[in-house]
Write a protein that holds these residues in place. Sequence first.
Motif, short mmCIF file in Angstrom:
data_model
loop_
_atom_site.label_atom_id
_atom_site.label_comp_id
_atom_site.label_asym_id
_atom_site.label_seq_id
_atom_site.Cartn_x
_atom_site.Cartn_y
_atom_site.Cartn_z
N PHE A 195 0.71 -1.01 -0.08
CA PHE A 195 -0.09 0.08 0.04
C PHE A 195 0.85 1.22 -0.12
CE2 PHE A 195 -2.61 -3.20 2.05
CZ PHE A 195 -3.69 -3.14 1.39
N PRO A 196 0.84 2.15 -1.17
CA PRO A 196 1.74 3.13 -1.07
C PRO A 196 1.17 4.29 -0.12
CG PRO A 196 1.13 2.69 -3.14
CD PRO A 196 0.16 1.57 -2.36
N LYS A 197 -0.14 4.25 0.39
CA LYS A 197 -0.59 5.10 1.39
C LYS A 197 -0.08 5.06 2.68
CE LYS A 197 -4.92 6.30 -1.37
NZ LYS A 197 -6.39 6.12 -1.40
N PHE A 198 0.24 3.64 2.86
CA PHE A 198 0.78 3.57 4.30
C PHE A 198 1.93 4.16 4.66
CE2 PHE A 198 3.18 0.61 7.12
CZ PHE A 198 2.41 0.97 8.26
N GLN A 199 2.08 5.13 5.66
CA GLN A 199 3.13 5.79 6.03
C GLN A 199 4.14 4.89 6.85
OE1 GLN A 199 1.95 9.36 8.37
NE2 GLN A 199 1.14 10.34 6.71
N VAL A 254 15.47 -3.92 12.33
CA VAL A 254 14.49 -3.13 12.31
C VAL A 254 14.95 -1.53 12.53
CG1 VAL A 254 12.25 -2.21 13.64
CG2 VAL A 254 12.78 -4.51 13.26
N THR A 255 14.45 -0.57 11.60
CA THR A 255 14.93 0.85 11.88
C THR A 255 13.77 1.76 12.49
OG1 THR A 255 16.23 0.53 9.93
CG2 THR A 255 15.87 2.96 10.50
N ASP A 256 14.25 2.31 13.44
CA ASP A 256 12.96 3.24 14.13
C ASP A 256 12.75 4.50 13.28
OD1 ASP A 256 15.15 4.71 14.67
OD2 ASP A 256 15.21 4.38 16.98
N ILE A 257 12.06 5.28 14.07
CA ILE A 257 11.71 6.46 13.29
C ILE A 257 12.89 7.78 13.41
CG2 ILE A 257 9.13 6.35 13.86
CD1 ILE A 257 9.55 8.09 16.34
N ASN A 258 14.00 7.21 14.33
CA ASN A 258 14.97 8.07 14.31
C ASN A 258 16.21 7.55 13.56
OD1 ASN A 258 13.77 10.12 15.98
ND2 ASN A 258 14.58 8.61 17.77
N CYS A 279 5.15 -1.39 14.66
CA CYS A 279 4.85 -1.23 13.17
C CYS A 279 3.67 -2.27 12.73
CB CYS A 279 5.94 -1.84 12.26
SG CYS A 279 5.90 -1.82 10.59
N LEU A 280 3.36 -3.24 13.62
CA LEU A 280 2.22 -4.27 13.31
C LEU A 280 0.94 -3.38 13.69
CD1 LEU A 280 0.97 -6.88 12.75
CD2 LEU A 280 1.53 -7.85 14.90
N GLN A 281 1.15 -2.62 14.71
CA GLN A 281 0.01 -1.84 15.24
C GLN A 281 -0.37 -0.62 14.39
OE1 GLN A 281 0.59 0.21 19.16
NE2 GLN A 281 -1.53 0.81 19.33
N GLU A 282 0.46 0.00 13.66
CA GLU A 282 0.29 1.01 12.91
C GLU A 282 -0.34 0.22 11.56
OE1 GLU A 282 3.81 3.01 12.08
OE2 GLU A 282 4.09 3.91 13.94
N SER A 311 -2.33 -2.26 11.22
CA SER A 311 -3.60 -2.65 11.71
C SER A 311 -4.56 -1.37 11.79
CB SER A 311 -3.55 -3.44 13.06
OG SER A 311 -3.01 -2.59 14.04
N GLU A 312 -3.91 -0.24 12.34
CA GLU A 312 -4.80 0.86 12.33
C GLU A 312 -5.13 1.38 10.82
OE1 GLU A 312 -2.73 3.59 14.60
OE2 GLU A 312 -3.12 2.60 16.54
#
Length: 503
Positions: free
Chosen positions: A363-367, A381-385, A413-416, A418-419
Motif C-alpha cells: 500500500f503506497p498510502k501507508f506511512q 528494524v529501523t526506528d523513526i530516528n 509497526c504491526l499496530q500502525e 492494523s490501524e
Amino acid sequence: MKPKVAAAAGGEKGRGVDPSLPRFKCQECHRALVVVGVESFPDRLPAHANSGMHASSVQGSIMGASRMDSSYVVLSKQNRSQGPGIPPRPPSAAARHVEPNQSTRAIEGSYIMLPPAAASIYKTSTSEGGGAHLSPPNVNSTSPSPGNNSGFHSSVTVLKRAFEIASSQTQVEQPLCLECMRVLSDKMDKEIEDVNTDIKAYDACLQRLEQESYNVLSETDFLKEKEKIEEEEKKLKAAIEEAEKQYSEVSSEMKDLETKSKQFEELEERYWHEFNSFQFQLTSHQEERDAVLAKIEVSQVHLELLKRTNVLNDAFYISHDGVIGTINNFRLGRLPNVQVEWDEINAAWGQAALLLHTMAQYFPKFQYRIKIHPMGSYPRVTDINNNTYELFGPVNLFWSTRFDKAMTWFLTCLQEFSEFAISLDKENNVPSDKSLKLPYKIDGDKVGSYTIFLSFNKLENWTKALKYMLCNLKWVLYWFIGNTSFAPPSASLYLAQSPNKKG
C-alpha cells in the motif's frame, strides 16, 4: 394308278413302303409324308407310259392350280407325235385361255404354257421346225424295258420338282398335308374376301369422285390464281430465308451459350473444389478454436481459483505448537523445559519480518515510518530516528536491550498497519462487524497483558507475548488476503533467502 401324297401315320403301318422312295415332310406341321398306292404301278404299265402319265398328271395339276401366262409354244405336227416321255396338253387349257377376239392365227394342235425359267420342269431344245422339243428330266434316251423301274423314279423326281415350282409360284412351302392345305385354303379365302371388300370400297369412292362436279376456272382466273400462288410462294421463300437466317443466328447463339455453359461448369467445379477446401480448413480452424476455447475456459477456472488463493496465505503458514507459536513450522519462543535453538527462533523472526514488510510495501498510502529489513534469519528494524536494531539472537537474558527494542518497534509497526487497515475499511464503508479487529490489544511493548521484552522476563510470559503477536499478525494477513489479490514476484526471492523449514 396315280401316286398319292399322304401322311406317314397310316401308310406305313398297313403295307410296306419302298425305302428308296424319297421322303416328303409337311412344311407347316412338319409331319412325314410318303407316296402310297403305287406298289404294282411300274409292273402294270410300260416305262414310257409310266413316265408320260406322271408327267402329264403333274403338269395338269400345275396348270389347274396356277394362272397361266400369256406366253405359250405351239407344237408342230411332228412334235405332236413325239415319242414317249412328252406329256399331252391339258384338255381344258386351250378352251380356258383362248380369247374370241384374238387377231392372231388360229391355234392348231396342242400347246403348253411356259412358266418362268425357275419354275420349268422340262428342258427345252430348239428343233428344225422352230418349235420347242420338250423332254422330261432324268429320263434315258433309250426306251426302258417294261420291267424297269426307272420311269417311276423319274416321275417321283418330277413330282418333287413340281413341289419346288409350286413353292416358288405360291410363296408357300410345299408339300402340305390335307389338314394344313385346308387351313391355308381357308386363310387365302379370307384374304380374298378382304381384298374384294377393299376393291368394292375403292370402286364406291371412285364412283363418288366421278359424280362430283368441278368448277373449271377460266384462263384469266387461272392466271390470277397462279400469280397469287406465286406471290405466296415468294413470301414463303422469304419467310424460309428469314427462318434460315434466324436459325443460323440461333445456332451461333447456341454455340456461344454452350461455350459459356462449359465455362460455367468449369467455374462451378472449381468453386466446389475451393468450397470443399475452405470447408475443410474452416472445420480445422473451428476444431482448433474449440480446443483453444476449452483451454481458455480451463485456464479461467484455474485463474479464478488462483485469484481466490493468496500467495501469502500459502507462503506464511501461522499456527502454534502448544504454548509456542509457529510460522512456517518455525517455533518462536522457548520454555524452561522446551529448549528451542536460536537458529529456529531467528528463522521464525525472519519469516514474520518478511510477511509484515511485504504487506506494508503493498500500500503506497501507508506511512511506513518504521522500516523492517527482512534478511533471512538475520532481520533488522529501523526506528523513526533511523536507528537500526538486530531482530535475531543469541542474546543475554539479562542484557538484551537492542533485541528488546527491535521486537518493540516490530510490534509498533504491526499496530500502525492494523490501524491503517481499519481506516481503509471505514473508507470502503465496510460494516464494523466485518472490519479488522485484532484479537489481542497492542500497547507499547505489551500484547494483551504480556510484555515482549526478554530482559528480566520469564520465558513463559515472553513466549506467550510472541504467540499473541503471531496471532495478531495472522488476523492482519487474513484481512490483507480478503482485500487484495497480491502475488508479488519477489516473494519467492524472500522465501529463497529464508532458512529451511522444520517439519
